[in-house]
Scaffold this motif. Sequence first.
Motif, PDB file in Angstrom:
ATOM      1  N   SER A 115       0.836  -1.208   0.000  1.00 43.10           N
ATOM      2  CA  SER A 115       0.000   0.000   0.000  1.00 43.10           C
ATOM      3  C   SER A 115       0.870   1.257   0.000  1.00 43.10           C
ATOM      4  O   SER A 115       0.591   2.217  -0.722  1.00 43.10           O
ATOM      5  CB  SER A 115      -0.923   0.023   1.230  1.00 43.10           C
ATOM      6  N   SER A 116       1.928   1.260   0.817  1.00 46.67           N
ATOM      7  CA  SER A 116       2.787   2.441   0.902  1.00 46.67           C
ATOM      8  C   SER A 116       3.478   2.732  -0.430  1.00 46.67           C
ATOM      9  O   SER A 116       3.543   3.880  -0.869  1.00 46.67           O
ATOM     10  CB  SER A 116       3.849   2.256   1.994  1.00 46.67           C
ATOM     11  N   VAL A 117       3.984   1.700  -1.075  1.00 45.18           N
ATOM     12  CA  VAL A 117       4.685   1.892  -2.351  1.00 45.18           C
ATOM     13  C   VAL A 117       3.708   2.357  -3.426  1.00 45.18           C
ATOM     14  O   VAL A 117       3.968   3.327  -4.155  1.00 45.18           O
ATOM     15  CB  VAL A 117       5.401   0.596  -2.785  1.00 45.18           C
ATOM     16  N   LEU A 118       2.581   1.687  -3.525  1.00 43.61           N
ATOM     17  CA  LEU A 118       1.641   1.998  -4.609  1.00 43.61           C
ATOM     18  C   LEU A 118       0.956   3.349  -4.409  1.00 43.61           C
ATOM     19  O   LEU A 118       0.735   4.092  -5.372  1.00 43.61           O
ATOM     20  CB  LEU A 118       0.603   0.876  -4.752  1.00 43.61           C
ATOM     21  N   VAL A 119       0.629   3.699  -3.168  1.00 42.49           N
ATOM     22  CA  VAL A 119       0.041   5.021  -2.914  1.00 42.49           C
ATOM     23  C   VAL A 119       1.091   6.101  -3.165  1.00 42.49           C
ATOM     24  O   VAL A 119       0.776   7.176  -3.705  1.00 42.49           O
ATOM     25  CB  VAL A 119      -0.539   5.118  -1.486  1.00 42.49           C
ATOM     26  N   GLY A 120       2.343   5.818  -2.825  1.00 41.29           N
ATOM     27  CA  GLY A 120       3.422   6.753  -3.168  1.00 41.29           C
ATOM     28  C   GLY A 120       3.498   6.975  -4.668  1.00 41.29           C
ATOM     29  O   GLY A 120       3.641   8.113  -5.145  1.00 41.29           O
ATOM     30  N   ASP A 121       3.376   5.880  -5.437  1.00 39.98           N
ATOM     31  CA  ASP A 121       3.374   5.996  -6.903  1.00 39.98           C
ATOM     32  C   ASP A 121       2.206   6.870  -7.379  1.00 39.98           C
ATOM     33  O   ASP A 121       2.358   7.697  -8.286  1.00 39.98           O
ATOM     34  CB  ASP A 121       3.247   4.608  -7.556  1.00 39.98           C
ATOM     35  N   TYR A 122       1.051   6.668  -6.766  1.00 40.80           N
ATOM     36  CA  TYR A 122      -0.135   7.446  -7.133  1.00 40.80           C
ATOM     37  C   TYR A 122       0.101   8.939  -6.883  1.00 40.80           C
ATOM     38  O   TYR A 122      -0.249   9.788  -7.703  1.00 40.80           O
ATOM     39  CB  TYR A 122      -1.339   6.953  -6.318  1.00 40.80           C
ATOM     40  N   LEU A 123       0.727   9.255  -5.735  1.00 45.79           N
ATOM     41  CA  LEU A 123       0.980  10.665  -5.413  1.00 45.79           C
ATOM     42  C   LEU A 123       1.996  11.281  -6.372  1.00 45.79           C
ATOM     43  O   LEU A 123       1.879  12.457  -6.731  1.00 45.79           O
ATOM     44  CB  LEU A 123       1.447  10.810  -3.961  1.00 45.79           C
ATOM     45  N   PHE A 124       2.999  10.503  -6.776  1.00 47.38           N
ATOM     46  CA  PHE A 124       3.925  11.008  -7.795  1.00 47.38           C
ATOM     47  C   PHE A 124       3.161  11.331  -9.080  1.00 47.38           C
ATOM     48  O   PHE A 124       3.356  12.384  -9.696  1.00 47.38           O
ATOM     49  CB  PHE A 124       5.021   9.983  -8.096  1.00 47.38           C
ATOM     50  N   GLN A 129       0.454  15.468 -12.744  1.00 52.76           N
ATOM     51  CA  GLN A 129      -0.775  16.087 -13.277  1.00 52.76           C
ATOM     52  C   GLN A 129      -0.879  17.544 -12.831  1.00 52.76           C
ATOM     53  O   GLN A 129      -1.163  18.439 -13.626  1.00 52.76           O
ATOM     54  CB  GLN A 129      -2.002  15.317 -12.778  1.00 52.76           C
ATOM     55  N   LEU A 130      -0.632  17.775 -11.541  1.00 53.50           N
ATOM     56  CA  LEU A 130      -0.758  19.126 -10.977  1.00 53.50           C
ATOM     57  C   LEU A 130       0.233  20.103 -11.596  1.00 53.50           C
ATOM     58  O   LEU A 130      -0.096  21.253 -11.877  1.00 53.50           O
ATOM     59  CB  LEU A 130      -0.532  19.076  -9.462  1.00 53.50           C
ATOM     60  N   MET A 131       1.485  19.652 -11.794  1.00 51.36           N
ATOM     61  CA  MET A 131       2.509  20.590 -12.273  1.00 51.36           C
ATOM     62  C   MET A 131       2.280  21.021 -13.718  1.00 51.36           C
ATOM     63  O   MET A 131       2.845  22.012 -14.167  1.00 51.36           O
ATOM     64  CB  MET A 131       3.913  20.005 -12.080  1.00 51.36           C
ATOM     65  N   THR A 132       1.437  20.269 -14.451  1.00 49.43           N
ATOM     66  CA  THR A 132       1.154  20.684 -15.837  1.00 49.43           C
ATOM     67  C   THR A 132       0.114  21.806 -15.902  1.00 49.43           C
ATOM     68  O   THR A 132       0.032  22.515 -16.904  1.00 49.43           O
ATOM     69  CB  THR A 132       0.617  19.504 -16.682  1.00 49.43           C
ATOM     70  N   GLU A 133      -0.671  21.975 -14.845  1.00 47.91           N
ATOM     71  CA  GLU A 133      -1.837  22.858 -14.923  1.00 47.91           C
ATOM     72  C   GLU A 133      -1.506  24.344 -15.106  1.00 47.91           C
ATOM     73  O   GLU A 133      -2.257  25.056 -15.765  1.00 47.91           O
ATOM     74  CB  GLU A 133      -2.776  22.607 -13.737  1.00 47.91           C
ATOM     75  N   PRO A 134      -0.390  24.853 -14.535  1.00 48.73           N
ATOM     76  CA  PRO A 134      -0.051  26.245 -14.833  1.00 48.73           C
ATOM     77  C   PRO A 134       0.370  26.469 -16.288  1.00 48.73           C
ATOM     78  O   PRO A 134       0.460  27.613 -16.739  1.00 48.73           O
ATOM     79  CB  PRO A 134       1.126  26.533 -13.876  1.00 48.73           C
ATOM     80  N   GLY A 135       0.653  25.374 -17.014  1.00 49.45           N
ATOM     81  CA  GLY A 135       1.011  25.508 -18.435  1.00 49.45           C
ATOM     82  C   GLY A 135       2.374  26.148 -18.645  1.00 49.45           C
ATOM     83  O   GLY A 135       2.603  26.801 -19.668  1.00 49.45           O
ATOM     84  N   SER A 136       3.293  25.937 -17.701  1.00 44.24           N
ATOM     85  CA  SER A 136       4.635  26.535 -17.796  1.00 44.24           C
ATOM     86  C   SER A 136       5.672  25.438 -17.976  1.00 44.24           C
ATOM     87  O   SER A 136       5.888  24.622 -17.077  1.00 44.24           O
ATOM     88  CB  SER A 136       4.943  27.341 -16.528  1.00 44.24           C
ATOM     89  N   MET A 137       6.335  25.432 -19.144  1.00 48.39           N
ATOM     90  CA  MET A 137       7.368  24.426 -19.387  1.00 48.39           C
ATOM     91  C   MET A 137       8.550  24.546 -18.408  1.00 48.39           C
ATOM     92  O   MET A 137       9.036  23.541 -17.903  1.00 48.39           O
ATOM     93  CB  MET A 137       7.858  24.523 -20.833  1.00 48.39           C
ATOM     94  N   PRO A 138       9.015  25.775 -18.089  1.00 52.67           N
ATOM     95  CA  PRO A 138      10.105  25.862 -17.106  1.00 52.67           C
ATOM     96  C   PRO A 138       9.725  25.268 -15.746  1.00 52.67           C
ATOM     97  O   PRO A 138      10.545  24.606 -15.103  1.00 52.67           O
ATOM     98  CB  PRO A 138      10.362  27.375 -16.992  1.00 52.67           C
ATOM     99  N   VAL A 139       8.494  25.500 -15.312  1.00 54.27           N
ATOM    100  CA  VAL A 139       8.027  24.937 -14.041  1.00 54.27           C
ATOM    101  C   VAL A 139       8.050  23.413 -14.093  1.00 54.27           C
ATOM    102  O   VAL A 139       8.522  22.749 -13.157  1.00 54.27           O
ATOM    103  CB  VAL A 139       6.609  25.462 -13.706  1.00 54.27           C
ATOM    104  N   MET A 140       7.565  22.837 -15.181  1.00 54.16           N
ATOM    105  CA  MET A 140       7.544  21.377 -15.317  1.00 54.16           C
ATOM    106  C   MET A 140       8.966  20.821 -15.342  1.00 54.16           C
ATOM    107  O   MET A 140       9.243  19.770 -14.751  1.00 54.16           O
ATOM    108  CB  MET A 140       6.785  20.965 -16.576  1.00 54.16           C
TER     109      MET A 140
END
Length: 332
Positions: A115-124, A129-140
């Motif tokens: 559970s710890s490994v797989l939930v960690g994978d899910y959070l990664f 997903q979250l880091m793409t939302e500002p639409g900034s390539m430098p941020v990503m």
Amino acid sequence: MKNGNALKPHDRLAAYLADDMAAVGDLIRERMASKHAPRIPEVTAHLVDAGGKRLRPMMTLASARMCGYDGPYHVHLAATVEFIHTATLLHDDVVDESAQRRGRPTANLLWDNQSSVLVGDYLFARSFQLMTEPGSMPVMRILSNAAATIAEGEVLQLTAAQNLATGEDIYLQVVRGKTAALFSAAMEVGGVIAGADDATVKALFDYGDALGIAFQIVDDLLDYRGEPNATGKNIGDDFRERKLTLPVIKAVAKADTEERAFWERTIEKGKQEDGDLDHALTLLAKHDTLSATQADALDWANKAKAALAPLPDHDVKEMLVDLADYVVSRIS
């Protein structure tokens, strides 16, 4: 909040950023939900609600505010940083076979390693997903590089931590990977999303890098001379887990033949007996390596403050300078 804690820099920063931090908390709870796998929010909530200081996301919010940002996306980036951090904690506790974090049982103990490994994978995955939302390539680029650097640092530690040939240069590489990379990225993306100039972004990066190194050195030092009630760790956990951290690296460098044989038996071979931790502490005292380690932590905290010095005056800048002092005050 206790009155005694009211003036701590991270508390002042948290109060200053209270609305932003509330928005980050809401976004984290929204994005850690899972329609098909209720185990995910259960495990994540255990860590997210454990009462950590949330320093890393706070640093993203602080740097964005200091650079005059007034858009919505610093919240997304702060949540991204916290998801990356939480994912690494879940994985670390499995790798280290830890039973306690922040004074509470770890997720791998309450549920299981899978559970710890797989939930960690899910959070990664959620963090990407979250880091793409500002639409900034430098941020990503910054945040994805940080995620890779963190993983690389953890793998390097696997081989370096039980090898007496590991010197301070490799130790620093490990620390830059597993700890400082996220501190520096957290600061850097706040400046980038705010449209700060290159010199400012570099100053923010340098502050986060130096603060992260100071933070980890202090952590490693507290393992040998901290208060378990304050740290949530037992004295000597790193020794028992055969982790070659800075206090021991400095002692090995000064060891005679008999002392080196002791470190080889306890750290490299893992053959530990009753009384070994006490002997290790005696050797650290003999070579004064705890004081030398403390001096290194103070040096990195000073580098963090120096990085911010050229930036314009701002309430947040003052709090970040105080934060660097506070990180090392835990060992005074």
